[in-house]
Design an enzyme around this catalytic site. Sequence first.
Site, PDB file in Angstrom:
ATOM      1  N   GLN A   1      45.820  32.138  59.361  1.00 48.59           N
ATOM      2  CA  GLN A   1      44.780  32.131  58.347  1.00 48.59           C
ATOM      3  C   GLN A   1      44.870  30.849  57.512  1.00 48.59           C
ATOM      4  OE1 GLN A   1      44.892  35.786  56.283  1.00 48.59           O
ATOM      5  NE2 GLN A   1      43.628  35.120  54.600  1.00 48.59           N
TER       6      GLN A   1
ATOM      7  N   GLU B   1      42.477  42.303  54.763  1.00 45.84           N
ATOM      8  CA  GLU B   1      43.900  41.943  54.699  1.00 45.84           C
ATOM      9  C   GLU B   1      44.636  42.862  53.716  1.00 45.84           C
ATOM     10  OE1 GLU B   1      44.612  37.933  53.370  1.00 45.84           O
ATOM     11  OE2 GLU B   1      46.766  38.072  53.717  1.00 45.84           O
TER      12      GLU B   1
HETATM   13  C1  LIG Z   1      54.885  35.090  52.224  1.00 44.01           C
HETATM   14  C2  LIG Z   1      53.547  34.446  52.019  1.00 44.01           C
HETATM   15  C3  LIG Z   1      52.664  34.315  53.066  1.00 44.01           C
HETATM   16  C4  LIG Z   1      51.416  33.695  52.888  1.00 44.01           C
HETATM   17  N1  LIG Z   1      50.591  33.543  53.969  1.00 44.01           N
HETATM   18  C5  LIG Z   1      49.408  32.899  53.824  1.00 44.01           C
HETATM   19  C6  LIG Z   1      48.574  32.643  54.954  1.00 44.01           C
HETATM   20  O1  LIG Z   1      48.893  32.993  56.087  1.00 44.01           O
HETATM   21  N2  LIG Z   1      47.413  31.966  54.767  1.00 44.01           N
HETATM   22  C7  LIG Z   1      47.014  31.546  53.525  1.00 44.01           C
HETATM   23  O2  LIG Z   1      45.940  30.974  53.430  1.00 44.01           O
HETATM   24  N3  LIG Z   1      47.788  31.748  52.430  1.00 44.01           N
HETATM   25  C8  LIG Z   1      48.982  32.409  52.552  1.00 44.01           C
HETATM   26  N4  LIG Z   1      49.795  32.613  51.457  1.00 44.01           N
HETATM   27  C9  LIG Z   1      49.386  32.025  50.177  1.00 44.01           C
HETATM   28  C10 LIG Z   1      48.967  33.028  49.121  1.00 44.01           C
HETATM   29  O3  LIG Z   1      47.715  33.609  49.435  1.00 44.01           O
HETATM   30  C11 LIG Z   1      48.924  32.252  47.784  1.00 44.01           C
HETATM   31  O4  LIG Z   1      50.245  31.829  47.511  1.00 44.01           O
HETATM   32  C12 LIG Z   1      48.406  33.103  46.659  1.00 44.01           C
HETATM   33  O5  LIG Z   1      47.029  33.356  46.812  1.00 44.01           O
HETATM   34  C13 LIG Z   1      48.648  32.451  45.283  1.00 44.01           C
HETATM   35  O6  LIG Z   1      48.191  31.141  45.255  1.00 44.01           O
HETATM   36  P1  LIG Z   1      49.124  29.961  44.722  1.00 44.01           P
HETATM   37  O7  LIG Z   1      50.424  30.025  45.452  1.00 44.01           O
HETATM   38  O8  LIG Z   1      48.336  28.711  44.802  1.00 44.01           O
HETATM   39  O9  LIG Z   1      49.438  30.319  43.204  1.00 44.01           O
HETATM   40  P2  LIG Z   1      48.490  30.054  41.963  1.00 44.01           P
HETATM   41  O10 LIG Z   1      47.102  30.485  42.277  1.00 44.01           O
HETATM   42  O11 LIG Z   1      48.691  28.655  41.490  1.00 44.01           O
HETATM   43  O12 LIG Z   1      49.082  31.072  40.904  1.00 44.01           O
HETATM   44  C14 LIG Z   1      50.273  30.786  40.137  1.00 44.01           C
HETATM   45  C15 LIG Z   1      50.499  31.956  39.186  1.00 44.01           C
HETATM   46  O13 LIG Z   1      49.395  32.060  38.253  1.00 44.01           O
HETATM   47  C16 LIG Z   1      48.846  33.370  38.294  1.00 44.01           C
HETATM   48  N5  LIG Z   1      47.404  33.312  38.109  1.00 44.01           N
HETATM   49  C17 LIG Z   1      46.541  32.451  38.711  1.00 44.01           C
HETATM   50  N6  LIG Z   1      45.276  32.709  38.319  1.00 44.01           N
HETATM   51  C18 LIG Z   1      45.331  33.763  37.470  1.00 44.01           C
HETATM   52  C19 LIG Z   1      44.356  34.512  36.738  1.00 44.01           C
HETATM   53  N7  LIG Z   1      43.044  34.223  36.826  1.00 44.01           N
HETATM   54  N8  LIG Z   1      44.782  35.556  35.964  1.00 44.01           N
HETATM   55  C20 LIG Z   1      46.102  35.862  35.877  1.00 44.01           C
HETATM   56  N9  LIG Z   1      47.083  35.179  36.547  1.00 44.01           N
HETATM   57  C21 LIG Z   1      46.701  34.154  37.329  1.00 44.01           C
HETATM   58  C22 LIG Z   1      49.189  33.904  39.681  1.00 44.01           C
HETATM   59  O14 LIG Z   1      49.199  35.305  39.703  1.00 44.01           O
HETATM   60  C23 LIG Z   1      50.577  33.307  39.905  1.00 44.01           C
HETATM   61  O15 LIG Z   1      51.559  34.104  39.275  1.00 44.01           O
HETATM   62  C24 LIG Z   1      51.036  33.225  51.606  1.00 44.01           C
HETATM   63  C25 LIG Z   1      51.936  33.368  50.526  1.00 44.01           C
HETATM   64  C26 LIG Z   1      53.171  33.955  50.727  1.00 44.01           C
HETATM   65  C27 LIG Z   1      54.108  34.095  49.548  1.00 44.01           C
END
Ligand SMILES: Cc1cc2nc3c(=O)[nH]c(=O)nc-3n(C[C@H](O)[C@H](O)[C@H](O)COP(=O)(O)OP(=O)(O)OC[C@H]3O[C@@H](n4cnc5c(N)ncnc54)[C@H](O)[C@@H]3O)c2cc1C
Length: 317
Positions: A36, A154
Amino acid sequence: SATATAWAAPTILRFAPTSRSSATCRRWTRRRSGCQLFSEPGAGSDLATLATRAVRDGDEWIVDGQKVWTTMAHVARWAILVARTDPSLPKHQGLSYFVCDMTDPGVDVRPLRQITGEAEFNEVFLSGVRIPDTDRLGAVGEGWKVATTTLMNERVTIGAHAAEREDGLIGAVTKTWRERPELRTPGLHDRLLRLWVDAEALRLTAERLRQGLAAGQPGPEGSAAKLTFATLNQAITGLDVELHGEEGLSYKDWTMRRPKDADWASRDAGFRYLRMKGNSIEGGTSEILRNIIADRIMQLPKEPRGDVDIPWKDLPR
Ligand SMILES: Cc1cc2nc3c(=O)[nH]c(=O)nc-3n(C[C@H](O)[C@H](O)[C@H](O)COP(=O)(O)OP(=O)(O)OC[C@H]3O[C@@H](n4cnc5c(N)ncnc54)[C@H](O)[C@@H]3O)c2cc1C
């Protein structure tokens, strides 16, 4: 893989044109290993800000950009991909959704090592990747709607998958409790029983949710199941490490591996504890899921969002 069968396949079936949907679905999901390509270094929770570009060139699209945290990209034959096709539109409107061939020469997959020591996920660089227009799902500019379908499927799959009683993590810790009486303490017994009841309540709620969804596409309820799944898994694996005492704290194997599937329950307590930390991030963070529940299920006032009407190209980055 779960990506291929549990959330990509329903999306392909729903959004590929009727004349093509079953053929497209068969063509891609027959090669079962899919991944994905959604998250980017600057777009995770706020996925709609993503910057990967897809530019039309005749019957093809040329894709350039970077994706990150892509689970199992190192074994995937194909991917579902969201890319920006019109930067002059507001962020949710200029996106389109594609199925991408991971063997294209422009796809470069590099490992990202996790807290467990393993590299289950990856960063993926896309340079001049060519995708035929026939592998676009949904209309041009409809990518957000298509991606939402994928994300809802998902979350149901992660949080509300079919399970037998005492399957998975609660089964692993209960087995240790039964087989190793020397580890037991009265306080842990009370916590284990509470978690066992919570796990059983989630399993039965998930069963009801799946039956309710059998007739249609999932709604926001899957977010509640996924939120509970993550919270519960982290509590269970914390208890598991405590139950194992010193043995639980020693992390024996830090070998950098490239797993081919996600088999958590058969791993030791230390691995399970570290791996489950990711449960409250993957598939949408717990904070974002609480926002969805507040907004879409409880109908509370929406979070203020000042950027939804501004062209994506004018958003500060
Ligand atoms: C084990 C694992 C597997 C994954 N596999 C995939 C995959 O196959 N494909 C893929 O595309 N992605 C994948 N991901 C990515 C995952 O979807 C993202 O890490 C997730 O959506 C969070 O995005 P970010 O890491 O950019 O954090 P950010 O969006 O930068 O968030 C950082 C922090 O801020 C908080 N935050 C952000 N916005 C808000 C809000 N509006 N209100 C309150 N809190 C907020 C979040 O909750 C988090 O604690 C995976 C992640 C992990 C850990």
